[in-house]
Motif scaffolding. Structure first.
Motif, PDB file in Angstrom:
ATOM      1  N   GLN A  29      23.659 -46.879 -35.133  1.00 19.21           N
ATOM      2  CA  GLN A  29      23.946 -45.813 -36.105  1.00 19.21           C
ATOM      3  C   GLN A  29      24.634 -46.390 -37.330  1.00 19.21           C
ATOM      4  O   GLN A  29      24.399 -45.950 -38.452  1.00 19.21           O
ATOM      5  CB  GLN A  29      24.798 -44.728 -35.454  1.00 19.21           C
TER       6      GLN A  29
ATOM      7  N   ARG B 102      21.860 -48.029 -39.294  1.00 16.57           N
ATOM      8  CA  ARG B 102      21.057 -47.021 -39.998  1.00 16.57           C
ATOM      9  C   ARG B 102      21.822 -46.442 -41.181  1.00 16.57           C
ATOM     10  O   ARG B 102      21.248 -46.226 -42.249  1.00 16.57           O
ATOM     11  CB  ARG B 102      20.677 -45.886 -39.032  1.00 16.57           C
ATOM     12  N   THR B 103      23.116 -46.191 -40.972  1.00 19.57           N
ATOM     13  CA  THR B 103      23.940 -45.650 -42.056  1.00 19.57           C
ATOM     14  C   THR B 103      23.896 -46.578 -43.265  1.00 19.57           C
ATOM     15  O   THR B 103      23.693 -46.138 -44.397  1.00 19.57           O
ATOM     16  CB  THR B 103      25.395 -45.488 -41.569  1.00 19.57           C
TER      17      THR B 103
ATOM     18  N   VAL C 198      20.283 -46.705 -44.855  1.00 22.63           N
ATOM     19  CA  VAL C 198      20.026 -45.488 -45.637  1.00 22.63           C
ATOM     20  C   VAL C 198      20.905 -45.501 -46.892  1.00 22.63           C
ATOM     21  O   VAL C 198      20.464 -45.104 -47.967  1.00 22.63           O
ATOM     22  CB  VAL C 198      20.254 -44.215 -44.784  1.00 22.63           C
TER      23      VAL C 198
ATOM     24  N   LEU D 264      22.298 -37.109 -46.245  1.00 28.73           N
ATOM     25  CA  LEU D 264      21.291 -38.038 -45.714  1.00 28.73           C
ATOM     26  C   LEU D 264      21.961 -39.130 -44.882  1.00 28.73           C
ATOM     27  O   LEU D 264      21.508 -39.466 -43.784  1.00 28.73           O
ATOM     28  CB  LEU D 264      20.560 -38.721 -46.873  1.00 28.73           C
ATOM     29  N   ILE D 265      23.042 -39.671 -45.418  1.00 27.88           N
ATOM     30  CA  ILE D 265      23.742 -40.765 -44.745  1.00 27.88           C
ATOM     31  C   ILE D 265      24.443 -40.250 -43.484  1.00 27.88           C
ATOM     32  O   ILE D 265      24.442 -40.917 -42.452  1.00 27.88           O
ATOM     33  CB  ILE D 265      24.726 -41.434 -45.734  1.00 27.88           C
TER      34      ILE D 265
ATOM     35  N   ARG E 101      23.390 -37.815 -41.598  1.00 24.80           N
ATOM     36  CA  ARG E 101      22.358 -37.650 -40.567  1.00 24.80           C
ATOM     37  C   ARG E 101      21.926 -38.994 -40.012  1.00 24.80           C
ATOM     38  O   ARG E 101      21.690 -39.126 -38.815  1.00 24.80           O
ATOM     39  CB  ARG E 101      21.150 -36.922 -41.157  1.00 24.80           C
ATOM     40  N   ALA E 102      21.808 -39.996 -40.897  1.00 33.99           N
ATOM     41  CA  ALA E 102      21.376 -41.329 -40.448  1.00 33.99           C
ATOM     42  C   ALA E 102      22.346 -41.898 -39.432  1.00 33.99           C
ATOM     43  O   ALA E 102      21.962 -42.627 -38.529  1.00 33.99           O
ATOM     44  CB  ALA E 102      21.257 -42.260 -41.648  1.00 33.99           C
ATOM     45  N   GLY E 103      23.621 -41.547 -39.563  1.00 32.85           N
ATOM     46  CA  GLY E 103      24.633 -42.055 -38.646  1.00 32.85           C
ATOM     47  C   GLY E 103      24.798 -41.175 -37.423  1.00 32.85           C
ATOM     48  O   GLY E 103      25.850 -41.209 -36.785  1.00 32.85           O
TER      49      GLY E 103
ATOM     50  N   SER F 135      28.629 -43.538 -48.083  1.00 36.72           N
ATOM     51  CA  SER F 135      28.176 -42.451 -48.950  1.00 36.72           C
ATOM     52  C   SER F 135      28.789 -42.549 -50.337  1.00 36.72           C
ATOM     53  O   SER F 135      28.104 -42.391 -51.342  1.00 36.72           O
ATOM     54  CB  SER F 135      28.567 -41.102 -48.344  1.00 36.72           C
TER      55      SER F 135
ATOM     56  N   ASN G 197      30.312 -35.899 -45.346  1.00 40.48           N
ATOM     57  CA  ASN G 197      30.532 -36.643 -44.100  1.00 40.48           C
ATOM     58  C   ASN G 197      31.815 -36.243 -43.373  1.00 40.48           C
ATOM     59  O   ASN G 197      32.234 -36.931 -42.449  1.00 40.48           O
ATOM     60  CB  ASN G 197      30.577 -38.137 -44.385  1.00 40.48           C
TER      61      ASN G 197
END
Ligand SMILES: [Zn+2]
Ligand SMILES: [Zn+2]
Length: 161
Positions: free
Chosen positions: A59, A62-63, A66, A101-102, A104-106, A118, A158
């Motif tokens: 995660q 991905r964070t 993204v 977006l960030i 959700r990516a995390g 972010s 966030n």
């Protein structure tokens, strides 16, 4: 049995139940029955296994990925924002969108890594677009405020409550 505890949300109410995740005492009104036991409302809302602000390794990756994507995609967006009216409003919305977006990516964990990513991913494109003005020392204060607002909005997206 043990001493009665007091609900962490209602300090005057006695209870013998505590959250399966964080262990805080909760009264019958506050407790939420989940498939993994009784939880406090904070933990019941989170996806299973997730704790606020704690991400697994993938995660975090991905964070950051993204975040990099948002920073790159944000350069033309930031450029366009400054050509539009209501730049402050639009930067706040764009920052919040980027932050979401960030988030959700995390895995919707939020936390310091997601917030820092972010804020950076949002501020970098603005700074790139404004670099010529910054270097010339002729930065329009409204544009500086737009960067700050966008970065704050990205961080707010966030938050973990
Ligand atoms: Zn809890
Ligand atoms: Zn309570």
């Amino acid at each position: 049995m043990s001493e009665p505890m007091h609900c962490y949300r209602h300090p005057k109410r006695e209870t013998r139940v505590s959250c399966a995740t964080c262990g805080r005492p909760i009264c019958t009104e506050c407790m939420v029955a989940t498939d993994v036991g009784i939880k406090c409302p904070d933990d019941a809302r989170l996806p299973r296994g997730a704790r606020a602000g704690v991400m697994k390794g993938n995660q975090v990756t991905r964070t950051i990925l993204v975040g990099l994507g948002v920073a790159l995609a944000g350069i033309p967006v930031a450029y366009v924002i400054f050509l539009l009216p209501f730049a402050l409003l639009i930067s706040a919305a764009a920052g919040y969108g980027a932050g979401t977006l960030i988030y959700r990516a995390g895995g919707r964990n939020g936390g310091p890594v997601a917030i820092a990513t972010s804020v950076l991913a949002t501020a970098v494109p603005f700074l790139v677009v404004l670099a010529p003005e910054l270097l010339a020392g002729a930065l329009n204060p409204i544009r500086l405020i737009a960067i700050v607002i966008a970065a704050i909005a990205a961080g707010v997206a966030n938050r973990q409550m």
